[in-house]
Scaffold this motif. Structure first.
Motif, short mmCIF file in Angstrom:
data_model
loop_
_atom_site.label_atom_id
_atom_site.label_comp_id
_atom_site.label_asym_id
_atom_site.label_seq_id
_atom_site.Cartn_x
_atom_site.Cartn_y
_atom_site.Cartn_z
N ASP A 183 2.36 -1.86 14.24
CA ASP A 183 2.06 -1.41 15.70
C ASP A 183 1.67 0.04 15.50
OD1 ASP A 183 2.87 -3.64 16.64
OD2 ASP A 183 4.75 -3.35 16.84
N PHE A 184 2.23 1.00 14.54
CA PHE A 184 1.97 2.61 14.44
C PHE A 184 0.44 2.62 14.26
CE2 PHE A 184 1.23 5.73 11.63
CZ PHE A 184 1.44 7.01 12.38
N LEU A 185 0.06 1.91 13.35
CA LEU A 185 -1.48 1.95 13.07
C LEU A 185 -2.62 1.64 14.17
CD1 LEU A 185 -1.51 0.25 9.37
CD2 LEU A 185 -1.74 2.85 10.16
N MET A 186 -1.73 0.63 15.38
CA MET A 186 -2.86 0.32 16.19
C MET A 186 -2.91 1.67 17.36
SD MET A 186 -3.67 -2.80 16.07
CE MET A 186 -4.09 -3.34 17.85
N LEU A 187 -2.19 2.54 17.17
CA LEU A 187 -2.13 3.90 17.98
C LEU A 187 -3.26 4.68 17.47
CD1 LEU A 187 1.62 4.64 18.16
CD2 LEU A 187 0.24 3.51 19.80
N ILE A 207 -10.01 1.27 8.57
CA ILE A 207 -8.79 1.06 9.49
C ILE A 207 -8.63 -0.43 9.38
CG2 ILE A 207 -8.48 1.13 11.98
CD1 ILE A 207 -10.03 3.70 12.22
N SER A 208 -9.47 -1.16 9.48
CA SER A 208 -9.39 -2.74 9.27
C SER A 208 -8.57 -3.06 8.30
CB SER A 208 -10.70 -3.41 9.47
OG SER A 208 -11.75 -3.07 8.39
N ILE A 209 -8.94 -2.38 6.86
CA ILE A 209 -8.18 -2.90 5.57
C ILE A 209 -6.70 -2.26 5.95
CG2 ILE A 209 -8.04 -2.40 3.18
CD1 ILE A 209 -10.92 -1.67 3.36
N TRP A 210 -6.32 -1.26 6.42
CA TRP A 210 -4.91 -0.88 6.53
C TRP A 210 -4.36 -1.82 7.42
CZ3 TRP A 210 -6.98 1.43 3.05
CH2 TRP A 210 -7.49 2.70 2.89
N LEU A 211 -4.96 -2.21 8.61
CA LEU A 211 -4.36 -3.09 9.32
C LEU A 211 -3.93 -4.59 8.78
CD1 LEU A 211 -6.13 -2.52 12.73
CD2 LEU A 211 -3.90 -2.04 12.27
N MET A 212 -4.89 -5.09 8.17
CA MET A 212 -4.88 -6.29 7.59
C MET A 212 -3.55 -6.15 6.50
SD MET A 212 -5.09 -7.64 4.13
CE MET A 212 -6.35 -6.47 3.47
N ILE A 213 -3.61 -5.18 5.52
CA ILE A 213 -2.43 -5.06 4.59
C ILE A 213 -0.89 -4.99 5.36
CG2 ILE A 213 -1.37 -3.09 2.97
CD1 ILE A 213 -3.69 -4.77 1.68
N ALA A 214 -0.91 -4.30 6.63
CA ALA A 214 0.22 -4.12 7.26
C ALA A 214 0.59 -5.43 7.89
CB ALA A 214 -0.13 -2.82 8.49
N LEU A 235 -3.78 -8.80 -2.55
CA LEU A 235 -3.77 -8.87 -0.84
C LEU A 235 -5.11 -8.47 -0.27
CD1 LEU A 235 -0.46 -6.92 -0.09
CD2 LEU A 235 -0.90 -9.26 -0.02
N LEU A 236 -5.99 -7.58 -0.74
CA LEU A 236 -7.26 -7.20 -0.41
C LEU A 236 -8.04 -8.36 -0.46
CD1 LEU A 236 -9.03 -4.88 0.82
CD2 LEU A 236 -9.40 -4.25 -1.65
N GLN A 237 -7.91 -9.21 -1.74
CA GLN A 237 -8.90 -10.20 -1.80
C GLN A 237 -8.42 -11.37 -1.00
OE1 GLN A 237 -8.64 -10.50 -6.22
NE2 GLN A 237 -10.64 -9.98 -6.31
N LYS A 238 -7.24 -11.60 -0.98
CA LYS A 238 -6.76 -12.93 -0.14
C LYS A 238 -6.95 -12.89 1.34
CE LYS A 238 -2.72 -15.62 0.26
NZ LYS A 238 -1.36 -16.10 -0.01
N TYR A 239 -6.69 -11.76 1.75
CA TYR A 239 -6.66 -11.67 3.22
C TYR A 239 -7.83 -11.05 3.92
CZ TYR A 239 -1.71 -13.23 2.77
OH TYR A 239 -0.70 -13.76 2.61
N TYR A 240 -8.55 -10.07 3.27
CA TYR A 240 -9.58 -9.48 3.64
C TYR A 240 -11.08 -9.94 3.06
CZ TYR A 240 -11.95 -5.51 5.83
OH TYR A 240 -12.90 -4.61 6.60
N LEU A 249 0.85 -1.15 -0.05
CA LEU A 249 -0.09 -0.10 -0.02
C LEU A 249 0.84 1.20 0.00
CD1 LEU A 249 -3.09 0.44 2.23
CD2 LEU A 249 -1.17 2.50 2.27
N VAL A 250 0.51 2.06 -0.91
CA VAL A 250 0.82 3.73 -0.68
C VAL A 250 -0.17 4.77 -0.53
CG1 VAL A 250 2.37 5.13 -2.26
CG2 VAL A 250 2.74 2.63 -2.46
N HIS A 251 0.31 5.44 0.49
CA HIS A 251 -0.58 6.82 0.64
C HIS A 251 0.15 8.06 0.85
CE1 HIS A 251 0.10 7.02 5.14
NE2 HIS A 251 0.87 5.85 4.98
#
Length: 223
Positions: A160-164, A201-208, A180-185, A126-128
């Motif tokens: 860990d950063f995204l959990m904050l 938020i849940s998507i970003w955590l899954m990617i991370a 990645l989105l299809q396989k894990y989410y 992911l890039v942002h």
């Protein structure tokens, strides 16, 4: 506009979720159309049964850009989560770029920069980037909100950063790997059924959990 006569290979699907965005949707779509790329992309406009003129605007753009615009017009409201899932499943791109109908992109090279990075960094999922914030009531514009507020966004393994509570990934700047989105989410109904305050938020955590995330320290969009 990144388009050739061969639409069999779509590199990026721009997924735009809309609901009563009649005042803003044209600006969003125009910001997609201004993208300058050396690859093909499609614009998936998933409207969740808007009650204003959003659907008419989408229809007008479809007539003007039939090769780029892919409308998904719900006969009844199914909710943001289901709307997003169906939009992603109907997308053909290798990458998914998000932008809701009341936000817009500011950089005509946004997609090109992000795809160039992901193509050369296979360990990143992911890039942002940074955003301007437009206060609709006052018209005030806060430029480069992360930089202005001295918010440091790391790159790499940032689970860990995204959990904050202070985590900051702005949806309208995201480009990610669809596989990645299809396989894990999308395949995990238990995760999707959780009452997330914001599904993104849940998507970003899954990617991370499965890949690195890269932050581009430049303004890509407006919120």
């Amino acid at each position: 506009i990144g388009f050739t006569e061969n639409m069999n290979h779509i590199t990026v699907s721009i997924v735009c979720l809309t609901y009563n965005h009649g005042k803003y949707i044209s600006q969003a779509i125009d910001s997609f159309l201004m993208q300058k790329t050396n690859f093909d992309f499609e614009i998936v406009l998933a409207d969740d049964a808007s009650k204003d003129n959003t659907r008419k605007i989408i229809h007008d753009y479809k007539k003007k850009y039939p090769h780029l615009i892919k409308p998904i017009l719900r006969p009844e409201n199914i909710g943001a989560t289901n709307n997003e899932i169906e939009a992603v499943n109907k997308s053909r791109g290798k990458y998914i770029a998000y932008c809701e109908g009341d936000d817009y992109w500011t950089d005509p090279f946004k997609l090109q920069k992000q795809v160039d990075f992901l193509e050369t960094h296979p360990d990143y999922g992911l890039v942002h980037g940074d955003v301007n914030i437009l206060h609709q009531e006052t018209g005030q514009l806060t430029k480069a909100t992360n930089k202005t507020n001295k918010i440091k966004i790391p790159s790499g393994n940032i689970y860990d950063f995204l959990m904050l509570p202070s985590h900051s990934i702005k949806t309208m700047t995201v480009c990610l790997r669809k596989d990645l989105l299809q396989k894990y989410y999308l395949s995990d109904r238990e995760i999707m059924a959780k009452p997330w305050r914001m599904i993104d938020i849940s998507i970003w955590l899954m990617i991370a959990r499965h890949a690195k995330i890269h932050y581009m320290d430049e303004v890509l969009a407006a919120y």
